[in-house]
Design a protein around this motif. Structure first.
Motif, PDB file in Angstrom:
ATOM      1  N   GLY A  42      -1.025   8.178  13.701  1.00 18.07           N
ATOM      2  CA  GLY A  42       0.343   8.480  13.309  1.00 18.07           C
ATOM      3  C   GLY A  42       0.691   8.161  11.873  1.00 18.07           C
ATOM      4  N   LEU A  43      -0.240   7.720  11.036  1.00 15.61           N
ATOM      5  CA  LEU A  43       0.050   7.453   9.628  1.00 15.61           C
ATOM      6  C   LEU A  43       0.067   8.730   8.795  1.00 15.61           C
ATOM      7  CD1 LEU A  43      -1.966   4.178   8.923  1.00 15.61           C
ATOM      8  CD2 LEU A  43       0.511   4.459   9.113  1.00 15.61           C
ATOM      9  N   LEU A  44      -0.463   9.810   9.326  1.00 14.40           N
ATOM     10  CA  LEU A  44      -0.508  11.089   8.617  1.00 14.40           C
ATOM     11  C   LEU A  44      -0.040  12.169   9.578  1.00 14.40           C
ATOM     12  CD1 LEU A  44      -1.583  11.457   5.675  1.00 14.40           C
ATOM     13  CD2 LEU A  44      -3.552  12.623   6.657  1.00 14.40           C
ATOM     14  N   ASP A  45       0.858  13.047   9.113  1.00 13.59           N
ATOM     15  CA  ASP A  45       1.358  14.139   9.949  1.00 13.59           C
ATOM     16  C   ASP A  45       0.225  15.102  10.298  1.00 13.59           C
ATOM     17  OD1 ASP A  45       3.783  12.972   9.660  1.00 13.59           O
ATOM     18  OD2 ASP A  45       4.589  14.453   8.250  1.00 13.59           O
ATOM     19  N   VAL A  68      -0.199   4.760   2.113  1.00 11.16           N
ATOM     20  CA  VAL A  68      -0.974   3.870   2.975  1.00 11.16           C
ATOM     21  C   VAL A  68      -1.957   3.052   2.154  1.00 11.16           C
ATOM     22  CG1 VAL A  68      -2.696   3.821   4.825  1.00 11.16           C
ATOM     23  CG2 VAL A  68      -0.702   5.310   5.029  1.00 11.16           C
ATOM     24  N   LYS A  69      -2.630   3.696   1.193  1.00 19.56           N
ATOM     25  CA  LYS A  69      -3.608   2.973   0.378  1.00 19.56           C
ATOM     26  C   LYS A  69      -2.923   1.957  -0.544  1.00 19.56           C
ATOM     27  CE  LYS A  69      -7.174   3.734   1.084  1.00 19.56           C
ATOM     28  NZ  LYS A  69      -8.001   3.289   2.229  1.00 19.56           N
ATOM     29  N   ARG A  70      -1.695   2.271  -1.007  1.00 18.35           N
ATOM     30  CA  ARG A  70      -0.964   1.305  -1.834  1.00 18.35           C
ATOM     31  C   ARG A  70      -0.611   0.067  -1.008  1.00 18.35           C
ATOM     32  NH1 ARG A  70      -2.105   3.331  -6.799  1.00 18.35           N
ATOM     33  NH2 ARG A  70      -0.955   5.257  -7.311  1.00 18.35           N
ATOM     34  N   ALA A  73      -3.529  -2.040  -0.550  1.00 15.43           N
ATOM     35  CA  ALA A  73      -3.815  -2.804  -1.768  1.00 15.43           C
ATOM     36  C   ALA A  73      -2.930  -4.035  -1.868  1.00 15.43           C
ATOM     37  CB  ALA A  73      -3.616  -1.909  -2.996  1.00 15.43           C
ATOM     38  N   ASP A  74      -1.737  -3.996  -1.253  1.00 18.70           N
ATOM     39  CA  ASP A  74      -0.854  -5.161  -1.245  1.00 18.70           C
ATOM     40  C   ASP A  74      -1.236  -6.172  -0.172  1.00 18.70           C
ATOM     41  OD1 ASP A  74       0.511  -3.925  -3.267  1.00 18.70           O
ATOM     42  OD2 ASP A  74       2.035  -3.035  -1.940  1.00 18.70           O
ATOM     43  N   ALA A  79      -1.206  -2.375  11.328  1.00 16.83           N
ATOM     44  CA  ALA A  79      -0.035  -2.445  12.216  1.00 16.83           C
ATOM     45  C   ALA A  79       1.246  -2.533  11.403  1.00 16.83           C
ATOM     46  CB  ALA A  79      -0.169  -3.634  13.156  1.00 16.83           C
ATOM     47  N   GLU A  80       1.259  -3.327  10.336  1.00 14.87           N
ATOM     48  CA  GLU A  80       2.461  -3.431   9.494  1.00 14.87           C
ATOM     49  C   GLU A  80       2.744  -2.108   8.798  1.00 14.87           C
ATOM     50  OE1 GLU A  80       1.987  -8.196   8.368  1.00 14.87           O
ATOM     51  OE2 GLU A  80       1.321  -6.644   6.962  1.00 14.87           O
ATOM     52  N   ILE A  81       1.682  -1.411   8.329  1.00 13.00           N
ATOM     53  CA  ILE A  81       1.883  -0.128   7.647  1.00 13.00           C
ATOM     54  C   ILE A  81       2.407   0.910   8.631  1.00 13.00           C
ATOM     55  CG2 ILE A  81       0.718   1.692   6.360  1.00 13.00           C
ATOM     56  CD1 ILE A  81      -1.250  -0.412   5.354  1.00 13.00           C
ATOM     57  N   GLN A  82       1.925   0.885   9.876  1.00  9.79           N
ATOM     58  CA  GLN A  82       2.436   1.812  10.882  1.00  9.79           C
ATOM     59  C   GLN A  82       3.916   1.596  11.146  1.00  9.79           C
ATOM     60  OE1 GLN A  82      -0.571   0.919  13.947  1.00  9.79           O
ATOM     61  NE2 GLN A  82      -1.002   3.117  14.055  1.00  9.79           N
TER      62      GLN A  82
END
Length: 247
Positions: A42-45, A68-70, A73-74, A79-82
């Motif tokens: 679900g991170l990409l349509d 997502v890649k940025r 990098a942080d 799970a947090e990015i989702q």
């Protein structure tokens, strides 16, 4: 603007080249397998369109992939990015992705539409064709006509080329009849060789085929004295009859 998955990888890699490097646990450059996995979680349509069996992606997919890649990098987890980026608006993705002012696709389009400069090996432009000359008209009044040169007489045909008989000095010497070649009979390359035979016993003859001299009586006596062992072997092997007597 729509791209294949390979073209999406190229544009995302070019946009991430100027950004911060990721840590050693994640990849800083995405690949096709990673893009398909992001679509699964679900991170990409899903692809925006299809050309036959080829999936096509647009600018929103590029923003999602770079965002997502940025975040990786942080130091954020998947799970947090989702939780943050799943279904995020384009404005949020633009702020996180921080695309360069001149995207890679703009540079590619500029290069593709740029008028090519002439190469040094290109052919020079052809010179304009000369205008057709005006037909010659009668000379103006009061102008004397140009003199016409007299025709050159043609050489007689008989003197144009010498006859074959006169051109060949051999024909003049040998006469009018052409010389005919005769076929010579083949000669033997070498004389037949002479073979000397020495009878050792009945049915056993020694042939001297070396082209040497004729054996003398002393030679024959020496050969007979030393041939006993050979004859014994031939009798033992059954190659000659047992009653074969030595000469």
């Amino acid at each position: 603007m729509e791209w294949t998955i390979g073209e999406l990888v190229e544009r995302a890699s070019a946009a991430l080249a100027s950004g911060a490097r990721l840590n050693g646990r994640v990849r800083d450059v995405p690949n096709e397998r990673l893009i398909r996995w992001y679509s699964t979680i679900g991170l990409l349509d899903p692809p925006s369109a299809r050309r036959g069996r080829v999936a096509l992606y647009g600018r929103r997919h590029l923003l999602q992939l770079i965002a997502v890649k940025r975040r990786q990098a942080d130091g954020r987890t998947i799970a947090e990015i989702q939780a943050e980026l799943a279904g995020a608006a384009d404005q949020v993705l633009e702020t996180i992705a921080r695309l360069p002012e001149t995207p890679a696709e703009t540079v590619a389009e500029t290069v593709a539409t740029r008028t090519p400069r002439p190469r040094f090996w290109a052919e020079p432009p052809s010179a304009p064709a000369a205008p057709p000359s005006a037909p010659a008209g009668p000379p103006p009044a009061g102008t004397a006509p140009l003199p016409v040169p007299p025709p050159v007489p043609a050489a007689p045909a008989a003197a144009s080329a010498p006859s074959p008989a006169a051109a060949s000095p051999l024909s003049a010497v040998a006469g009018s009849a052409p010389a005919t070649s005769t076929t010579e009979e083949p000669r033997p390359s070498a004389l037949p060789a002479i073979v000397h035979g020495v009878r050792l016993a009945t049915g056993v003859t020694l042939l001297l085929d070396g082209g040497g001299r004729t054996p003398s009586p002393d030679d024959l006596a020496e050969i007979a004295a030393t041939s006993g062992a050979l004859l014994a072997v031939l009798r033992e092997r059954g190659l000659i009859s047992p009653e074969g007597r030595q000469s």
